[in-house]
Design a protein around this motif. Sequence first.
Motif, PDB file in Angstrom:
ATOM      1  N   LEU A 145       1.202 -50.045  30.284  1.00 40.74           N
ATOM      2  CA  LEU A 145       0.247 -48.948  30.161  1.00 40.74           C
ATOM      3  C   LEU A 145       0.924 -47.732  29.531  1.00 40.74           C
ATOM      4  O   LEU A 145       0.369 -47.067  28.658  1.00 40.74           O
ATOM      5  CB  LEU A 145      -0.300 -48.586  31.551  1.00 40.74           C
ATOM      6  N   TYR A 176      -0.365 -43.972  28.749  1.00 41.41           N
ATOM      7  CA  TYR A 176      -1.040 -43.391  29.912  1.00 41.41           C
ATOM      8  C   TYR A 176      -0.216 -43.583  31.175  1.00 41.41           C
ATOM      9  O   TYR A 176       0.496 -44.571  31.328  1.00 41.41           O
ATOM     10  CB  TYR A 176      -2.417 -44.031  30.111  1.00 41.41           C
ATOM     11  N   GLU A 204      -1.580 -43.343  34.394  1.00 43.15           N
ATOM     12  CA  GLU A 204      -2.325 -43.902  35.520  1.00 43.15           C
ATOM     13  C   GLU A 204      -3.482 -44.732  35.030  1.00 43.15           C
ATOM     14  O   GLU A 204      -4.063 -44.448  33.978  1.00 43.15           O
ATOM     15  CB  GLU A 204      -2.914 -42.767  36.354  1.00 43.15           C
ATOM     16  N   PHE A 205      -3.836 -45.712  35.850  1.00 44.04           N
ATOM     17  CA  PHE A 205      -5.031 -46.467  35.552  1.00 44.04           C
ATOM     18  C   PHE A 205      -6.229 -45.662  35.988  1.00 44.04           C
ATOM     19  O   PHE A 205      -6.146 -44.845  36.898  1.00 44.04           O
ATOM     20  CB  PHE A 205      -5.007 -47.807  36.270  1.00 44.04           C
ATOM     21  N   GLN A 251      -9.784 -50.176  36.757  1.00 44.79           N
ATOM     22  CA  GLN A 251      -8.932 -50.910  35.814  1.00 44.79           C
ATOM     23  C   GLN A 251      -7.909 -51.802  36.507  1.00 44.79           C
ATOM     24  O   GLN A 251      -7.723 -52.962  36.131  1.00 44.79           O
ATOM     25  CB  GLN A 251      -8.207 -49.937  34.876  1.00 44.79           C
ATOM     26  N   PRO A 304     -19.110 -47.837  32.820  1.00 43.07           N
ATOM     27  CA  PRO A 304     -19.865 -47.115  31.791  1.00 43.07           C
ATOM     28  C   PRO A 304     -19.073 -46.977  30.499  1.00 43.07           C
ATOM     29  O   PRO A 304     -17.850 -47.115  30.493  1.00 43.07           O
ATOM     30  CB  PRO A 304     -20.112 -45.751  32.426  1.00 43.07           C
ATOM     31  N   GLY A 339     -13.035 -47.227  29.704  1.00 41.99           N
ATOM     32  CA  GLY A 339     -11.750 -47.877  29.418  1.00 41.99           C
ATOM     33  C   GLY A 339     -11.747 -49.365  29.723  1.00 41.99           C
ATOM     34  O   GLY A 339     -10.850 -49.877  30.383  1.00 41.99           O
ATOM     35  N   SER A 377     -11.581 -51.865  27.405  1.00 38.66           N
ATOM     36  CA  SER A 377     -10.676 -52.632  26.537  1.00 38.66           C
ATOM     37  C   SER A 377      -9.305 -52.823  27.184  1.00 38.66           C
ATOM     38  O   SER A 377      -8.724 -53.895  27.125  1.00 38.66           O
ATOM     39  CB  SER A 377     -10.475 -51.926  25.210  1.00 38.66           C
ATOM     40  N   LEU A 378      -8.828 -51.747  27.783  1.00 38.70           N
ATOM     41  CA  LEU A 378      -7.505 -51.802  28.389  1.00 38.70           C
ATOM     42  C   LEU A 378      -7.413 -52.893  29.461  1.00 38.70           C
ATOM     43  O   LEU A 378      -6.353 -53.460  29.681  1.00 38.70           O
ATOM     44  CB  LEU A 378      -7.260 -50.447  29.043  1.00 38.70           C
ATOM     45  N   ARG A 397     -16.406 -40.024  24.982  1.00 42.88           N
ATOM     46  CA  ARG A 397     -15.762 -41.271  25.400  1.00 42.88           C
ATOM     47  C   ARG A 397     -14.295 -41.067  25.726  1.00 42.88           C
ATOM     48  O   ARG A 397     -13.686 -41.881  26.397  1.00 42.88           O
ATOM     49  CB  ARG A 397     -15.878 -42.317  24.287  1.00 42.88           C
TER      50      ARG A 397
HETATM   51  P1  ADP Z   1     -15.200 -48.701  26.898  1.00 47.80           P
HETATM   52  O1  ADP Z   1     -14.968 -49.979  26.156  1.00 47.80           O
HETATM   53  O2  ADP Z   1     -15.230 -48.878  28.386  1.00 47.80           O
HETATM   54  O3  ADP Z   1     -16.418 -47.961  26.427  1.00 47.80           O
HETATM   55  P2  ADP Z   1     -12.709 -47.915  25.749  1.00 47.80           P
HETATM   56  O4  ADP Z   1     -11.969 -49.111  26.179  1.00 47.80           O
HETATM   57  O5  ADP Z   1     -13.113 -47.828  24.318  1.00 47.80           O
HETATM   58  O6  ADP Z   1     -14.005 -47.708  26.648  1.00 47.80           O
HETATM   59  O7  ADP Z   1     -11.861 -46.639  26.172  1.00 47.80           O
HETATM   60  C1  ADP Z   1     -12.332 -45.325  25.998  1.00 47.80           C
HETATM   61  C2  ADP Z   1     -11.182 -44.344  25.896  1.00 47.80           C
HETATM   62  O8  ADP Z   1     -10.489 -44.207  27.133  1.00 47.80           O
HETATM   63  C3  ADP Z   1     -10.135 -44.791  24.895  1.00 47.80           C
HETATM   64  O9  ADP Z   1      -9.808 -43.675  24.097  1.00 47.80           O
HETATM   65  C4  ADP Z   1      -8.966 -45.220  25.749  1.00 47.80           C
HETATM   66  O10 ADP Z   1      -7.735 -45.079  25.101  1.00 47.80           O
HETATM   67  C5  ADP Z   1      -9.086 -44.296  26.949  1.00 47.80           C
HETATM   68  N1  ADP Z   1      -8.454 -44.839  28.166  1.00 47.80           N
HETATM   69  C6  ADP Z   1      -8.584 -46.086  28.658  1.00 47.80           C
HETATM   70  N2  ADP Z   1      -7.858 -46.242  29.786  1.00 47.80           N
HETATM   71  C7  ADP Z   1      -7.247 -45.064  30.028  1.00 47.80           C
HETATM   72  C8  ADP Z   1      -6.357 -44.573  31.059  1.00 47.80           C
HETATM   73  N3  ADP Z   1      -5.951 -45.357  32.060  1.00 47.80           N
HETATM   74  N4  ADP Z   1      -5.943 -43.301  30.977  1.00 47.80           N
HETATM   75  C9  ADP Z   1      -6.360 -42.500  29.968  1.00 47.80           C
HETATM   76  N5  ADP Z   1      -7.192 -42.891  28.974  1.00 47.80           N
HETATM   77  C10 ADP Z   1      -7.633 -44.161  28.990  1.00 47.80           C
END
Ligand code: ADP
Length: 768
Positions: free
Chosen positions: A11, A17, A19-20, A24, A42, A46, A48-49, A324
């Motif tokens: 991560l 980042y 923190e989760f 997540q 929603p 996040g 994708s992560l 977002r």
């Molecule tokens: P979703 O698919 O749920 O709509 P995304 O995966 O596109 O959302 O993520 C939205 C934004 O949040 C991205 O810019 C991503 O980098 C950010 N993000 C995801 N996880 C974290 C986290 N743990 N901490 C900070 N930002 C995050």
Amino acid sequence: MDLGKEKNKILKQYFGYDEFREGQETLIDSILSGRDTLGIMPTGAGKSLCFQVPALILNGITLVISPLISLMKDQVRALNQAGVHAAFLNSSLTTNQYYRALDLARMGQYKIIYVAPERLMTDEFLNFAMEAEISMVAVDEAHCVSQWGQDFRPSYLKILEFIRLFKVRPVICAFTATATQEVREDIVDILMLQSPTVVSTGFDRSNLYFGVLKPKDRYGAVKNYLDLHPDQSGIIYCLTRKVVEEVHENLIRDGVLATRYHAGLSDRERQENQEDFTYDRASVMVATNAFGMGIDKSNVRFVIHYGMPKNVENYYQEAGRAGRDGEPGECILLYNGQDVITNQFFIERDIDNDELDDVNRSVVRERDRERLKKMTFYCCTNECLRDYLLRYFGEYKDHYCGNCSNCLTQFEEVDVTDLAKSLIGCIQSSHQRYGINVIIDTVHGANTAKIRQYRLDGNPHYGELAKTPAHKLRQVMNHLLLNDYISATNDEYTILKLTEKSGLILQEEETVIMKMAKEQEKETKTKQAKKGKKSSAAGLALSEADEALFEKLRSLRTEIAREEKVPPYVVFSDKSLVHMCVLKPGTREEMLTVSGVGEFKYEKYGERFLNCVKNEAVTDESARGAVFETDFADIEESEPLKEEIKEKRGKNKKSEFVLTNEIAEQIHYAEQTTLSDLVGQINDLRDDQVMKRLTNKLILQKLSEEGFLEDRVINGRLFKTVSETGIGFGIQVITRLSEKGNEYEVLYYNEDAQREIVRKLLGEWKEG
Ligand code: ADP
Ligand code: MG
Ligand code: ZN
């Protein structure tokens, strides 16, 4: 290998980042333990992560199935930028490129491969997939498998067929933002998920402000908004192509960098315009709802609806494209009664469903009319807008969010001690055996079979609150639950129980005061108050000096984005830049603590950002802003309703609260208001990621020092009351009597006083 440590390392290292976010970790752990997994979060949460992190930990390759080319491109680009080897396989590649990519995939070049669902069952792809070691199949936008959803894609039905071909079944995970119960069940059934872990983090998007305006001149309202939010990226949704054209033309005429999107344009122009918007070459996109799912742009700051959409599902999805990146965003709907008629016309004329027979068609129309009605209510209610939306999706939260146009203008403090006493009394006298509905029905005096069966019509509280509308009782009940005056069991049936605090109410030792929507008939008055109000909230609230740094960092980002041929937000999000402004990292280590800065990105362009910050720092010392003490003794007894202070988790220390001119300009001054309301409003306007909250205490302390307030001791407790000079300053004490005779004082501040406080916060109070 310790998987737990591994995921945190990844991560940080790849995504930057610390923190989760909510949900997540559970989802990632579930995937890593080999269980099928369904994540409902929603937009912008996040998702994708949740599959990308385990993809980097698992031995083999992860296949990601995604419905749209633009979505795939975006994500693969972002992964490559973060130093992850990933590729996509879809119809945007030439045959040669496609075979080349498959070859590389065979050689183990990619850890993550995005693939379009149509490709899955083709010979070339199967040849590859059946030989390779595939550890996981991740289905993104999984609601596309369901015919109940709005984006049904028949090709998604191939996924199951594909998965069945594996000798060793990979772990399957699925993600979506829109899942009503039916869609959720469809995903599990159609993909045949095996006893999946299901995590749903709810629909709330707390960083979004919701507002409804009913302007006479819609274009004027839009223009005004854009003037107040220059350079911000946003979308304006219109109901028809014609309106898109009109608004777009006017904006261009008025010098706004706008572009447009609707089904009447050629594919090529649509694509170009979308890219202009994505790459921040155009700041405003004017579009019909054809501008849809593929938009992954993270720094959209506002979504304005130039007309009311036909249902809440569409509205929430479109509005949800704001913020977002987790930074504040604004969702504003400009309503006009004519919108209802336009939408009715769409519904009656709907020719999309020509495979439906007449009976089914009339069922669908009936459903659409019903949905339109709910959407219209949204525009007319004076209850909390967020609460309305969440309830629509079956989520019950507090009825006051403090961050929507209704909460900010349509609410008043009401003493509900009596209502609370009846409700709690009823729970007690019926021996804590019933749930919310039964208790409300009882005090409301409902004459139902159930009430008679339980003999609750003989309860001493039966019918006691017959005159109070049930929805109000529900709100009070909610408030009592949220504030531990009662509790609810978490079993199959929810049963209400008394708590230690219940006694305080039954024994009349405590007054319960809560925010409630004003009655509709008072509307004319509140409308007046609303008039002078600029659209509130959001915007990145930095001090002036930091604002300048932000602009420099932003230009640097644009420069790098050009070099790399990626959209600016792929380099760093707005949020990362804001963090840099606030943290002012001076070393590599410090830069790595900035949210969104991972090692790979640091190596690529960390130094350039670091230098940019350093150059700016020389001139910066004087601009750090005031340091406010916040730990005075609790002297706020006269403010009965304190907003709970949300503890933000982030380890990064926030800077002090600093009132900037930018925030000050957005403050709306009511004729009379309480300090909590003023402070609440200011806090809503500031950027809560980087600044401390302003507290009532601070202002009360300052006003005392200046002699406008004085202390008074009653029953050994310290209260603030207004002094002679305070009255001249514009503070007034109003003694309120609750219906039970509990007397309490509230300090009200007139408009002059409010303005004076803000002026002092900007000036003399800053230093002290
Ligand atoms: P979703 O698919 O749920 O709509 P995304 O995966 O596109 O959302 O993520 C939205 C934004 O949040 C991205 O810019 C991503 O980098 C950010 N993000 C995801 N996880 C974290 C986290 N743990 N901490 C900070 N930002 C995050
Ligand atoms: Mg997504
Ligand atoms: Zn609200």
